[in-house]
Design an enzyme around this catalytic site. Structure first.
Site, mmCIF file in Angstrom:
data_model
loop_
_atom_site.group_PDB
_atom_site.id
_atom_site.type_symbol
_atom_site.label_atom_id
_atom_site.label_comp_id
_atom_site.label_asym_id
_atom_site.label_seq_id
_atom_site.Cartn_x
_atom_site.Cartn_y
_atom_site.Cartn_z
ATOM 1 N N HIS A 104 0.862 -1.184 0.000
ATOM 2 C CA HIS A 104 0.000 0.000 0.000
ATOM 3 C C HIS A 104 0.900 1.237 0.000
ATOM 4 O O HIS A 104 1.577 1.516 0.992
ATOM 5 C CB HIS A 104 -0.920 0.008 1.225
ATOM 6 C CG HIS A 104 -1.883 -1.141 1.245
ATOM 7 N ND1 HIS A 104 -3.110 -1.087 0.626
ATOM 8 C CD2 HIS A 104 -1.788 -2.378 1.795
ATOM 9 C CE1 HIS A 104 -3.739 -2.246 0.801
ATOM 10 N NE2 HIS A 104 -2.951 -3.045 1.499
ATOM 11 N N LEU A 105 0.903 1.955 -1.114
ATOM 12 C CA LEU A 105 1.732 3.159 -1.233
ATOM 13 C C LEU A 105 0.959 4.438 -0.923
ATOM 14 O O LEU A 105 1.547 5.515 -0.832
ATOM 15 C CB LEU A 105 2.357 3.236 -2.628
ATOM 16 C CG LEU A 105 3.331 2.101 -2.979
ATOM 17 C CD1 LEU A 105 3.908 2.302 -4.375
ATOM 18 C CD2 LEU A 105 4.451 1.998 -1.945
ATOM 19 N N ARG A 106 -0.369 4.329 -0.795
ATOM 20 C CA ARG A 106 -1.257 5.398 -0.296
ATOM 21 C C ARG A 106 -1.447 6.599 -1.229
ATOM 22 O O ARG A 106 -2.375 7.369 -1.038
ATOM 23 C CB ARG A 106 -0.775 5.906 1.071
ATOM 24 C CG ARG A 106 -0.674 4.840 2.158
ATOM 25 C CD ARG A 106 -1.979 4.145 2.427
ATOM 26 N NE ARG A 106 -1.935 3.314 3.640
ATOM 27 C CZ ARG A 106 -2.690 2.257 3.843
ATOM 28 N NH1 ARG A 106 -3.562 1.866 2.919
ATOM 29 N NH2 ARG A 106 -2.606 1.579 4.970
ATOM 30 N N ASP B 291 -8.593 -5.103 -2.353
ATOM 31 C CA ASP B 291 -7.980 -5.341 -1.044
ATOM 32 C C ASP B 291 -8.295 -4.234 -0.047
ATOM 33 O O ASP B 291 -8.269 -3.050 -0.362
ATOM 34 C CB ASP B 291 -6.469 -5.477 -1.166
ATOM 35 C CG ASP B 291 -5.831 -5.840 0.158
ATOM 36 O OD1 ASP B 291 -6.096 -6.943 0.655
ATOM 37 O OD2 ASP B 291 -5.109 -4.998 0.713
ATOM 38 N N HIS C 294 -9.237 -10.400 -1.174
ATOM 39 C CA HIS C 294 -9.149 -10.155 0.266
ATOM 40 C C HIS C 294 -10.295 -10.947 0.889
ATOM 41 O O HIS C 294 -11.447 -10.524 0.839
ATOM 42 C CB HIS C 294 -9.281 -8.658 0.533
ATOM 43 C CG HIS C 294 -9.384 -8.282 1.976
ATOM 44 N ND1 HIS C 294 -8.384 -7.601 2.636
ATOM 45 C CD2 HIS C 294 -10.367 -8.464 2.897
ATOM 46 C CE1 HIS C 294 -8.754 -7.387 3.886
ATOM 47 N NE2 HIS C 294 -9.953 -7.901 4.065
ATOM 48 N N HIS D 262 -3.018 -12.597 1.828
ATOM 49 C CA HIS D 262 -2.725 -12.770 3.262
ATOM 50 C C HIS D 262 -3.493 -13.882 3.987
ATOM 51 O O HIS D 262 -4.296 -13.630 4.879
ATOM 52 C CB HIS D 262 -2.890 -11.452 4.019
ATOM 53 C CG HIS D 262 -4.068 -10.608 3.637
ATOM 54 N ND1 HIS D 262 -5.354 -11.079 3.542
ATOM 55 C CD2 HIS D 262 -4.133 -9.285 3.347
ATOM 56 C CE1 HIS D 262 -6.163 -10.098 3.202
ATOM 57 N NE2 HIS D 262 -5.444 -9.002 3.066
ATOM 58 N N ASP E 170 2.036 -6.845 2.591
ATOM 59 C CA ASP E 170 0.851 -6.067 2.982
ATOM 60 C C ASP E 170 1.296 -4.823 3.753
ATOM 61 O O ASP E 170 0.701 -4.449 4.767
ATOM 62 C CB ASP E 170 -0.125 -6.903 3.809
ATOM 63 C CG ASP E 170 -1.491 -6.233 3.964
ATOM 64 O OD1 ASP E 170 -1.736 -5.205 3.302
ATOM 65 O OD2 ASP E 170 -2.305 -6.733 4.769
ATOM 66 N N HIS F 51 0.472 3.922 8.294
ATOM 67 C CA HIS F 51 -0.521 4.827 8.876
ATOM 68 C C HIS F 51 0.209 5.919 9.652
ATOM 69 O O HIS F 51 1.229 5.648 10.299
ATOM 70 C CB HIS F 51 -1.452 4.087 9.835
ATOM 71 C CG HIS F 51 -2.366 3.114 9.155
ATOM 72 N ND1 HIS F 51 -3.423 3.509 8.375
ATOM 73 C CD2 HIS F 51 -2.379 1.751 9.143
ATOM 74 C CE1 HIS F 51 -4.052 2.439 7.912
ATOM 75 N NE2 HIS F 51 -3.437 1.359 8.358
#
Length: 428
Positions: free
Chosen positions: A58-60, A150, A177, A230, A303, A307
C-alpha cells in the site's frame, strides 16, 4: 557503461562467487572475475538474491500522502531489498480507472528506487457493486494484470465470477481479500480464547475460509486464475491445498507478521498489533510456516500498510488496521523460515522473487542471477543481528510491530537494473 564487480557473494546461499554487472545486466557469474575500472563490492560471504518482488504493497498515493507516497514507499522498498512492488488500489481516488493507475505507474517511474506496478480495483470505488474498467486498465500504459479490492472483499459471488471471466481473456488474476463482511461486523481481533478474555469482538477464521472455499470453486468453474491475499488460518491452508490437488489455478500469499506474531500480543492493547486479517494463534502460525515451506502457500507478500502516528496512537477500537513491512520482511522470513531450517536461501528467492514476479507478470524481475539477465539484485548480510529502530525507516510511517525487537539479517545493497539504490545500508 559503468561496471560493478560483486566479489565473493553466496548466490542464493550457495558457494561464494563473483558477479559482474555491466550497465543494466549481469555480464558474468564465476570465480576470480575481474573487470578493469569496475566498482568493487566486497560481499565477504553475504547472500546474493534476485531483487525482491512484493505483490501486496500500500503506497497510499494519491490521497493519503500523510501515510506514504510513492517516493517514500519505494525508498522503503529499496531499503528492504525490493526492486518491484505492486501497489494496491485502495487510494483516494480509488485506482479503478486507466487514469489513476497510469498516475501511480508514472510516479513509480519518476522515483527511480523501485519499479511500481499498479493493481487495479475489481469494482468501482471498491464498493462491490459494479465491475471497474478492467480492460481499460490492462490496456493502459500501466499494463495492469492484477486486480483487487484489497481492504474489502469482493463478497458478491456474481461480481466475483464476472471478474474472473473478464480477466481470463488476458491471463490476468483477481487477488481476493477473503473476509466475509457479515461475519466480521464489529470484529477487533481473532475470535478465540484471547478475544473472549479481553472482551473484544471476535474475527472468526470461517470468515476467511468460507470466501476462499467459494472463490477456488468459482475459479475452477470459470477456468481462471485467483490469488488469495494474506492467508492467516490453518483452515485456509487446507482449503488451498485441497484446491491445488484438484488442479485449480489458485495461488496464495502469507505476510511476514502472520509467520511470526500471535494474538497473545493483543493482551497489551497496543494498536500496533491491530491488523487485517488479525493475528491468529500459534497453531495457525505453525501451519502457515509449514505451508510456505511445502509450497501450498506460494509467496511472501508484505501487505505494507503505513498509517500516520495519530491513526495508531489511540485506543484499540479506534485504531486503524495495518503494519509497515517492506523494511523488515526479509529479516522476519529469515528468522521464521531460514533460521528454523524450513527454507534455504534458494527457497526464499523462490517465494519472495521468482514466484511473485510470475504471478504478477513482472517483466525483468524474478529472474535468475546469471549472465544476460537484468541486474536486479539484493545483497544480504545474513550473519547480522540487530534491534529494529523505526526512527531509521525510509517509510513515512513508523507503525511496526517489531520496534526494539532483535531480528537477523540486513540488506546492505540493492541494485535496480544495475544502478545501486542502496549501498552499505544507505539509500543513494
Amino acid at each position: 557503461m559503468s561496471k560493478t564487480l560483486i566479489r565473493g557473494a553466496k548466490v542464493l546461499g550457495g558457494e561464494p562467487q563473483d558477479v559482474l554487472i555491466d550497465g543494466t545486466v549481469v555480464e558474468a557469474v564465476g570465480t576470480n572475475l575481474s573487470a578493469e575500472g569496475a566498482e568493487v563490492v566486497e560481499a565477504d560471504g553475504k547472500v546474493l538474491l534476485p531483487g525482491l518482488v512484493d505483490l501486496h504493497t500500500h503506497l497510499r498515493e494519491p490521497g493519503r500522502e500523510d501515510s506514504e507516497t510513492v517516493l517514500t514507499g519505494t525508498r522503503a522498498a529499496a531499503s528492504g531489498g525490493y526492486t518491484n512492488v505492486f501497489a494496491m488500489a485502495n487510494t483516494f481516488p480509488v485506482a479503478d480507472t486507466a487514469g489513476v493507475v497510469e498516475q501511480v505507474w508514472r510516479l513509480g517511474q519518476e522515483s527511480g528506487y523501485c519499479d511500481v506496478q499498479p493493481i487495479g480495483a475489481v469494482t468501482v470505488g471498491l464498493e462491490g457493486a459494479k465491475l471497474a474498467e478492467l480492460g481499460a486498465m490492462h490496456e493502459s500504459a500501466a499494463g495492469v494484470t492484477v486486480f483487487s479490492d484489497d481492504g474489502k472483499c469482493v463478497h458478491d459471488a456474481v461480481i466475483m465470477r464476472r471478474a474472473l471471466e473478464y480477466v481470463k481473456a488476458f491471463n490476468g488474476v483477481v487477488a481476493q481479500h477473503a473476509q466475509e463482511p457479515r461475519l466480521t461486523e464489529g470484529a477487533q481481533m481473532n475470535e478465540g480464547v484471547v478475544s473472549a478474555e479481553l472482551g473484544l469482538g471476535g474475527w472468526p477464521a470461517v470468515a476467511e475460509e468460507s470466501v476462499i472455499a467459494r472463490d477456488v470453486l468459482l475459479a475452477e468453474h470459470v477456468g481462471s486464475r485467483v490469488h488469495i491475499c494474506h492467508l492467516s488460518t490453518a483452515g485456509s491452508v487446507e482449503i488451498v491445498r485441497w484446491a491445488k490437488s484438484r488442479g485449480i489455478d489458485v495461488t496464495a500469499e502469507v505476510t511476514p507478521h502472520h509467520l511470526l506474531l500471535t494474538d497473545e500480543l493483543v493482551r497489551s492493547y497496543n494498536p500496533v498489533y491491530k491488523v487485517n486479517p488479525p493475528l491468529r494463534t500459534e497453531r495457525d502460525v505453525m501451519a502457515l510456516r509449514e505451508a510456505l515451506a511445502d509450497g501450498t502457500i506460494d509467496i511472501v507478500a508484505t501487505d505494507h500498510a503505513p498509517h500516520p502516528h495519530e491513526d495508531k496512537d489511540c485506543e484499540w477500537a479506534a485504531a486503524a488496521m495495518g503494519m509497515v513491512g517492506l523494511e523488515t520482511a526479509l529479516s522476519v522470513v529469515q528468522e521464521t523460515m531460514v533460521d528454523t531450517g524450513l527454507l534455504d536461501w534458494a527457497g526464499v528467492a523462490d517465494r519472495m522473487s521468482f514466484k511473485p514476479a510470475k504471478i504478477g507478470q513482472a517483466t525483468g524481475h524474478g529472474r535468475p542471477v546469471s549472465a544476460g539477465e537484468p541486474a536486479n539484485l539484493t545483497l544480504v548480510d545474513a550473519a547480522y543481528r540487530g534491534q529494529v529502530d523505526p526512527a531509521g525507516f525510509a517509510s513515512r510511517s513508523r507503525n511496526t510491530p517489531y520496534e526494539g525487537r532483535e531480528l537477523p539479517g540486513r540488506v546492505t545493497h540493492t541494485w535496480l537494473r544495475g544502478k545501486a539504490t542502496l549501498v552499505d545500508g544507505k539509500l543513494t
